[in-house]
Design an enzyme around this catalytic site. Sequence first.
Site, PDB file in Angstrom:
ATOM      1  N   ARG A   1       0.826  -1.232   0.000  1.00 42.84           N
ATOM      2  CA  ARG A   1       0.000   0.000   0.000  1.00 42.84           C
ATOM      3  C   ARG A   1       0.850   1.267   0.000  1.00 42.84           C
ATOM      4  NH1 ARG A   1      -2.379  -3.524  -1.133  1.00 42.84           N
ATOM      5  NH2 ARG A   1      -4.279  -4.428  -0.266  1.00 42.84           N
TER       6      ARG A   1
ATOM      7  N   SER B   1     -10.928  -0.273   3.549  1.00 40.84           N
ATOM      8  CA  SER B   1     -10.221  -0.514   4.814  1.00 40.84           C
ATOM      9  C   SER B   1      -9.730   0.794   5.419  1.00 40.84           C
ATOM     10  CB  SER B   1      -9.005  -1.407   4.577  1.00 40.84           C
ATOM     11  OG  SER B   1      -9.425  -2.649   4.084  1.00 40.84           O
TER      12      SER B   1
ATOM     13  N   GLU C   1      -4.964   3.735   6.293  1.00 40.88           N
ATOM     14  CA  GLU C   1      -4.859   3.638   4.838  1.00 40.88           C
ATOM     15  C   GLU C   1      -5.630   4.803   4.199  1.00 40.88           C
ATOM     16  OE1 GLU C   1      -5.375  -0.372   3.340  1.00 40.88           O
ATOM     17  OE2 GLU C   1      -6.189   0.397   1.469  1.00 40.88           O
TER      18      GLU C   1
HETATM   19  C1  LIG Z   1     -15.809  -0.495  -0.883  1.00 45.22           C
HETATM   20  C2  LIG Z   1     -14.338  -0.266  -1.048  1.00 45.22           C
HETATM   21  C3  LIG Z   1     -13.477  -1.347  -1.138  1.00 45.22           C
HETATM   22  C4  LIG Z   1     -12.106  -1.157  -1.292  1.00 45.22           C
HETATM   23  N1  LIG Z   1     -11.294  -2.259  -1.393  1.00 45.22           N
HETATM   24  C5  LIG Z   1      -9.970  -2.080  -1.573  1.00 45.22           C
HETATM   25  C6  LIG Z   1      -9.099  -3.209  -1.716  1.00 45.22           C
HETATM   26  O1  LIG Z   1      -9.526  -4.367  -1.715  1.00 45.22           O
HETATM   27  N2  LIG Z   1      -7.776  -2.972  -1.875  1.00 45.22           N
HETATM   28  C7  LIG Z   1      -7.257  -1.714  -1.920  1.00 45.22           C
HETATM   29  O2  LIG Z   1      -6.030  -1.576  -2.089  1.00 45.22           O
HETATM   30  N3  LIG Z   1      -8.047  -0.633  -1.783  1.00 45.22           N
HETATM   31  C8  LIG Z   1      -9.379  -0.770  -1.614  1.00 45.22           C
HETATM   32  N4  LIG Z   1     -10.189   0.323  -1.484  1.00 45.22           N
HETATM   33  C9  LIG Z   1      -9.588   1.681  -1.435  1.00 45.22           C
HETATM   34  C10 LIG Z   1      -9.477   2.403  -2.780  1.00 45.22           C
HETATM   35  O3  LIG Z   1     -10.468   1.971  -3.691  1.00 45.22           O
HETATM   36  C11 LIG Z   1      -8.095   2.252  -3.389  1.00 45.22           C
HETATM   37  O4  LIG Z   1      -7.104   2.830  -2.575  1.00 45.22           O
HETATM   38  C12 LIG Z   1      -8.017   2.896  -4.794  1.00 45.22           C
HETATM   39  O5  LIG Z   1      -6.822   2.514  -5.412  1.00 45.22           O
HETATM   40  C13 LIG Z   1      -8.079   4.422  -4.745  1.00 45.22           C
HETATM   41  O6  LIG Z   1      -8.263   4.884  -6.066  1.00 45.22           O
HETATM   42  P1  LIG Z   1      -8.972   6.284  -6.369  1.00 45.22           P
HETATM   43  O7  LIG Z   1      -8.908   6.524  -7.818  1.00 45.22           O
HETATM   44  O8  LIG Z   1     -10.308   6.343  -5.740  1.00 45.22           O
HETATM   45  O9  LIG Z   1      -7.972   7.270  -5.623  1.00 45.22           O
HETATM   46  P2  LIG Z   1      -8.329   8.471  -4.651  1.00 45.22           P
HETATM   47  O10 LIG Z   1      -8.988   7.931  -3.429  1.00 45.22           O
HETATM   48  O11 LIG Z   1      -9.035   9.537  -5.390  1.00 45.22           O
HETATM   49  O12 LIG Z   1      -6.866   8.979  -4.291  1.00 45.22           O
HETATM   50  C14 LIG Z   1      -5.982   8.153  -3.551  1.00 45.22           C
HETATM   51  C15 LIG Z   1      -4.595   8.803  -3.562  1.00 45.22           C
HETATM   52  O13 LIG Z   1      -4.114   8.803  -4.905  1.00 45.22           O
HETATM   53  C16 LIG Z   1      -3.799  10.119  -5.330  1.00 45.22           C
HETATM   54  N5  LIG Z   1      -4.133  10.188  -6.763  1.00 45.22           N
HETATM   55  C17 LIG Z   1      -5.254   9.762  -7.396  1.00 45.22           C
HETATM   56  N6  LIG Z   1      -5.140   9.936  -8.719  1.00 45.22           N
HETATM   57  C18 LIG Z   1      -3.916  10.519  -8.935  1.00 45.22           C
HETATM   58  C19 LIG Z   1      -3.211  10.939 -10.090  1.00 45.22           C
HETATM   59  N7  LIG Z   1      -3.700  10.818 -11.322  1.00 45.22           N
HETATM   60  N8  LIG Z   1      -1.976  11.484  -9.918  1.00 45.22           N
HETATM   61  C20 LIG Z   1      -1.444  11.614  -8.686  1.00 45.22           C
HETATM   62  N9  LIG Z   1      -2.068  11.239  -7.562  1.00 45.22           N
HETATM   63  C21 LIG Z   1      -3.287  10.689  -7.685  1.00 45.22           C
HETATM   64  C22 LIG Z   1      -4.635  11.045  -4.453  1.00 45.22           C
HETATM   65  O14 LIG Z   1      -4.042  12.319  -4.355  1.00 45.22           O
HETATM   66  C23 LIG Z   1      -4.598  10.276  -3.134  1.00 45.22           C
HETATM   67  O15 LIG Z   1      -3.375  10.535  -2.483  1.00 45.22           O
HETATM   68  C24 LIG Z   1     -11.578   0.165  -1.346  1.00 45.22           C
HETATM   69  C25 LIG Z   1     -12.453   1.252  -1.254  1.00 45.22           C
HETATM   70  C26 LIG Z   1     -13.811   1.056  -1.115  1.00 45.22           C
HETATM   71  C27 LIG Z   1     -14.740   2.245  -1.053  1.00 45.22           C
END
Ligand SMILES: Cc1cc2nc3c(=O)[nH]c(=O)nc-3n(C[C@H](O)[C@H](O)[C@H](O)COP(=O)(O)OP(=O)(O)OC[C@H]3O[C@@H](n4cnc5c(N)ncnc54)[C@H](O)[C@@H]3O)c2cc1C
Length: 289
Positions: free
Chosen positions: A162, A212, A282
């Site tokens: 992570r 999480s 996280e």
């Molecule tokens: C129901 C649910 C289940 C989940 N299950 C998992 C799981 O099984 N495993 C897991 O690892 N995670 C899980 N997650 C968490 C989440 O989905 C992940 O961390 C996912 O990768 C985040 O992606 P996002 O596009 O929503 O990023 P965001 O939440 O929008 O951003 C996360 C981080 O990435 C940065 N970021 C985003 N896009 C860019 C970009 N283009 N350039 C630079 N920085 C950027 C943001 O600034 C921030 O620091 C879950 C979430 C939910 C709601």
Amino acid sequence: MLTIQENVDMKAFTTFRAGGAARYFAKAESVEEILEAKSFAREKKLPLFFIGLGSNVVVSDAGFEGVIVKLGKEFSHFKFEKGTLVAKASTPLSMIARMSATLGFSGMHLLAGIPGTVGGAVVMNAGAYGEEISQTLQSVKILDDDETVKTFSLADCEFSYRHSIFQNSKKIILEATFQLTPGNSSEMILAQKKIMEERKAKQPLEFPSAGSVFKRSPAGFPGALVEAAGLKGKTLGGAQISSKHANFIVNIGNATAQEIYDLSELAKEKVFENSGALLEKEIIFLGKF
Ligand SMILES: Cc1cc2nc3c(=O)[nH]c(=O)nc-3n(C[C@H](O)[C@H](O)[C@H](O)COP(=O)(O)OP(=O)(O)OC[C@H]3O[C@@H](n4cnc5c(N)ncnc54)[C@H](O)[C@@H]3O)c2cc1C
């Protein structure tokens, strides 16, 4: 030209459906527009924050005194040829996970239940069921703080559980390239179906959340540690430590970002008191809490 809006509620742009507004918000559709956002933030002397799907972020109820930028639909495309996948940053991870299984390529199919974008997944080194995005990643195209586009190799990304070099950095993910391995399509689709059913059974997907709350700890699964500390089902206003899975905080009705944060702090404190384990969050809490 980039349209910059003022005081935009981030509830609609984060999966928790809670929290406050971004002082400024923009959707960028090109590198030029990202550069416009950067120079706007520089002029205003404000911090800049990029979001993908907002599935790992909670914005303070007081708002974020800065500029939040989301990469728009022009950044949501992918190309797939002979196992090589090139996906732009806003491409939904679940879409490419499903597509790869359908086409008979493995390495990403178990990520289907993660509701984020490719950019967010690279930053977080997202993973599930033994697969991590870094396992198939070959390179990442970024816009660096010096405003040049660079290609980072897998080693440059410094991935660990992570974690990546992109966290708390000013590097913007534009695109990532992955190498997938041929596999049995029907077996992968079946595996996907199984993990989706398991997620539905074990995780409180019926409520808004950010997945999480805590990272896995050497002391054990955070859910079990929070439960052992007696906090499963603990409610604070509209936020709750899920009674289904104690490593989830859920929005059971108009939760504030502060309630979510306070519950996460309570869980951290009580787990430490109860078991001596120091949990690491996280979820990213943005702004003042
Ligand atoms: C129901 C649910 C289940 C989940 N299950 C998992 C799981 O099984 N495993 C897991 O690892 N995670 C899980 N997650 C968490 C989440 O989905 C992940 O961390 C996912 O990768 C985040 O992606 P996002 O596009 O929503 O990023 P965001 O939440 O929008 O951003 C996360 C981080 O990435 C940065 N970021 C985003 N896009 C860019 C970009 N283009 N350039 C630079 N920085 C950027 C943001 O600034 C921030 O620091 C879950 C979430 C939910 C709601």
